[in-house]
Motif scaffolding. Structure first.
Motif, PDB file in Angstrom:
ATOM      1  N   ASP A 115       0.833  -1.197   0.000  1.00 25.12           N
ATOM      2  CA  ASP A 115       0.000   0.000   0.000  1.00 25.12           C
ATOM      3  C   ASP A 115       0.869   1.249   0.000  1.00 25.12           C
ATOM      4  OD1 ASP A 115       0.871   0.462   2.630  1.00 25.12           O
ATOM      5  OD2 ASP A 115      -0.849  -0.603   3.470  1.00 25.12           O
ATOM      6  N   ALA A 116       0.221   2.394  -0.251  1.00 23.18           N
ATOM      7  CA  ALA A 116       0.958   3.643  -0.405  1.00 23.18           C
ATOM      8  C   ALA A 116       1.748   3.995   0.854  1.00 23.18           C
ATOM      9  CB  ALA A 116      -0.012   4.765  -0.752  1.00 23.18           C
ATOM     10  N   ALA A 117       1.160   3.773   2.023  1.00 18.54           N
ATOM     11  CA  ALA A 117       1.852   4.102   3.268  1.00 18.54           C
ATOM     12  C   ALA A 117       3.174   3.345   3.366  1.00 18.54           C
ATOM     13  CB  ALA A 117       0.963   3.791   4.465  1.00 18.54           C
ATOM     14  N   ASN A 152      11.533   4.878  -7.097  1.00 16.56           N
ATOM     15  CA  ASN A 152      10.723   3.692  -7.399  1.00 16.56           C
ATOM     16  C   ASN A 152       9.617   3.510  -6.370  1.00 16.56           C
ATOM     17  OD1 ASN A 152      12.109   3.010  -9.711  1.00 16.56           O
ATOM     18  ND2 ASN A 152      13.355   1.434  -8.742  1.00 16.56           N
ATOM     19  N   ASN A 153       9.925   3.704  -5.108  1.00 17.79           N
ATOM     20  CA  ASN A 153       8.913   3.541  -4.072  1.00 17.79           C
ATOM     21  C   ASN A 153       7.826   4.600  -4.173  1.00 17.79           C
ATOM     22  OD1 ASN A 153       9.397   1.209  -2.303  1.00 17.79           O
ATOM     23  ND2 ASN A 153      11.384   2.150  -1.940  1.00 17.79           N
ATOM     24  N   VAL A 154       8.203   5.826  -4.500  1.00 17.64           N
ATOM     25  CA  VAL A 154       7.185   6.865  -4.686  1.00 17.64           C
ATOM     26  C   VAL A 154       6.277   6.517  -5.860  1.00 17.64           C
ATOM     27  CG1 VAL A 154       6.815   9.268  -5.363  1.00 17.64           C
ATOM     28  CG2 VAL A 154       8.509   8.720  -3.607  1.00 17.64           C
ATOM     29  N   LEU A 155       6.862   6.022  -6.946  1.00 23.34           N
ATOM     30  CA  LEU A 155       6.041   5.629  -8.094  1.00 23.34           C
ATOM     31  C   LEU A 155       5.088   4.497  -7.726  1.00 23.34           C
ATOM     32  CD1 LEU A 155       8.685   5.698 -10.979  1.00 23.34           C
ATOM     33  CD2 LEU A 155       6.926   7.406 -10.470  1.00 23.34           C
ATOM     34  N   TYR A 158       1.728   5.159  -6.050  1.00 19.32           N
ATOM     35  CA  TYR A 158       0.588   5.583  -6.852  1.00 19.32           C
ATOM     36  C   TYR A 158      -0.346   4.425  -7.195  1.00 19.32           C
ATOM     37  CZ  TYR A 158       1.947  10.415  -7.484  1.00 19.32           C
ATOM     38  OH  TYR A 158       2.220  11.737  -7.257  1.00 19.32           O
ATOM     39  N   GLY A 159       0.027   3.230  -6.789  1.00 22.06           N
ATOM     40  CA  GLY A 159      -0.835   2.081  -7.027  1.00 22.06           C
ATOM     41  C   GLY A 159      -0.314   1.215  -8.146  1.00 22.06           C
ATOM     42  N   GLU A 160      -1.228   0.563  -8.844  1.00 22.28           N
ATOM     43  CA  GLU A 160      -0.844  -0.389  -9.882  1.00 22.28           C
ATOM     44  C   GLU A 160      -0.065   0.304 -10.993  1.00 22.28           C
ATOM     45  OE1 GLU A 160      -2.900  -3.642 -12.904  1.00 22.28           O
ATOM     46  OE2 GLU A 160      -4.091  -2.626 -11.378  1.00 22.28           O
ATOM     47  N   GLN A 206       1.720  14.342   0.301  1.00 23.84           N
ATOM     48  CA  GLN A 206       0.852  13.192   0.091  1.00 23.84           C
ATOM     49  C   GLN A 206       0.620  12.376   1.349  1.00 23.84           C
ATOM     50  OE1 GLN A 206      -0.317  12.862  -3.082  1.00 23.84           O
ATOM     51  NE2 GLN A 206       0.961  14.596  -3.702  1.00 23.84           N
ATOM     52  N   TYR A 207       1.511  12.504   2.330  1.00 28.11           N
ATOM     53  CA  TYR A 207       1.532  11.531   3.421  1.00 28.11           C
ATOM     54  C   TYR A 207       2.123  12.169   4.680  1.00 28.11           C
ATOM     55  CZ  TYR A 207       2.908   7.229   5.890  1.00 28.11           C
ATOM     56  OH  TYR A 207       3.085   6.240   6.822  1.00 28.11           O
ATOM     57  N   PRO A 208       1.582  11.845   5.880  1.00 26.87           N
ATOM     58  CA  PRO A 208       2.128  12.403   7.119  1.00 26.87           C
ATOM     59  C   PRO A 208       3.488  11.791   7.456  1.00 26.87           C
ATOM     60  CG  PRO A 208       0.368  10.846   7.616  1.00 26.87           C
ATOM     61  CD  PRO A 208       0.362  11.032   6.131  1.00 26.87           C
ATOM     62  N   VAL A 209       4.516  12.625   7.480  1.00 26.12           N
ATOM     63  CA  VAL A 209       5.877  12.157   7.727  1.00 26.12           C
ATOM     64  C   VAL A 209       6.180  12.218   9.212  1.00 26.12           C
ATOM     65  CG1 VAL A 209       8.328  12.564   7.245  1.00 26.12           C
ATOM     66  CG2 VAL A 209       6.597  12.932   5.443  1.00 26.12           C
ATOM     67  N   ASN A 210       6.743  11.149   9.734  1.00 26.58           N
ATOM     68  CA  ASN A 210       7.137  11.122  11.141  1.00 26.58           C
ATOM     69  C   ASN A 210       8.063  12.305  11.446  1.00 26.58           C
ATOM     70  OD1 ASN A 210       9.452  10.200  13.142  1.00 26.58           O
ATOM     71  ND2 ASN A 210       7.571   9.137  13.745  1.00 26.58           N
TER      72      ASN A 210
END
Length: 223
Positions: A115-117, A152-155, A158-160, A206-210
């Motif tokens: 998943d994206a997280a 690569n992980n950021v791409l 985005y899902g499939e 896009q996402y809450p960063v620690n």
């Protein structure tokens, strides 16, 4: 031939033959009866539909080859008993014995994107460790972690993707909105600090960063 050939790994002889063009290479599996794998890896006479000009055994399972006319292919040979543990995308049967099973064209084991997280967390740790390498003077190692692994992980967040084994494939067509950002994320060797800063900004949007992890990444950005 004791087996059959099944296209796989999103190769151009797979299901998407409409994408076949002058820049395509061919990927396929050869599925053989148990006990016959070595014969098809050690002796490539079964491929001699045209003269082979180049061959390189790149894995224990197969080769990369080129014919004299410039056609390039990569293949792997598997015995039937191995197939349940092999990850591949749905393909089509190119050739088979009459009694061979069609079921191998549909994989029982497929890779599923996290998943994206999960992908964003992986990317953040890629940035952190990559910056550690960068500040130590290991610029190439930093480049690989920041401008390759993190991207690569950021791409994948985005899902499939169009190719589950390589998220960079056809990204310009599937996510044209990212092209401008890719120029910031992959500026080249010696520019990994700038790349890391741009990737971090994108992830934060896009996402809450620690906060602790962010603090340490920023510290390395400013070192």
């Amino acid at each position: 031939m004791r087996g059959h050939s099944c296209s796989s790994r999103s190769g151009r002889i797979g299901l998407e033959t409409d994408r076949l063009d002058d820049y395509s290479d061919l990927d396929f599996f050869l599925i053989v009866e148990d006990g016959h794998k070595a014969r098809f890896i050690d002796n490539l006479d079964w491929l001699a539909v045209e003269p082979l000009a180049y061959q390189f055994q790149n894995t224990r399972d197969g080769h990369k080859v080129m014919y004299a006319d410039g056609i390039y292919a990569e293949f792997a040979v598997f015995e039937i008993v191995e197939m349940p543990g092999i990850a591949y995308t749905p393909g089509r049967i190119v050739w088979q014995r009459d009694e061979a099973l069609d079921t191998f064209a549909t994989p029982k084991v497929v890779t599923r994107p996290a998943d994206a997280a999960h992908r964003y967390e992986e990317a953040l740790t890629n940035l952190y460790v990559g910056l550690l390498r960068e500040r130590r003077g290991e610029q190439l190692a930093g480049f690989e972690l920041i401008q390759v692994a993190a991207v690569n992980n950021v791409l994948m967040a985005y899902g499939e993707t169009s190719d589950p084994f390589n998220p960079t494939r056809r990204v310009e067509g599937t996510h044209p909105e990212l092209v401008a950002r890719l120029k910031e994320w992959v500026p080249g060797y010696g520019k990994s600090v700038e790349a890391a800063a741009a990737i971090l900004r994108h992830i934060e949007a896009q996402y809450p960063v620690n906060p602790t992890l962010k603090r340490e990444i920023v510290r390395l950005l400013q070192a």
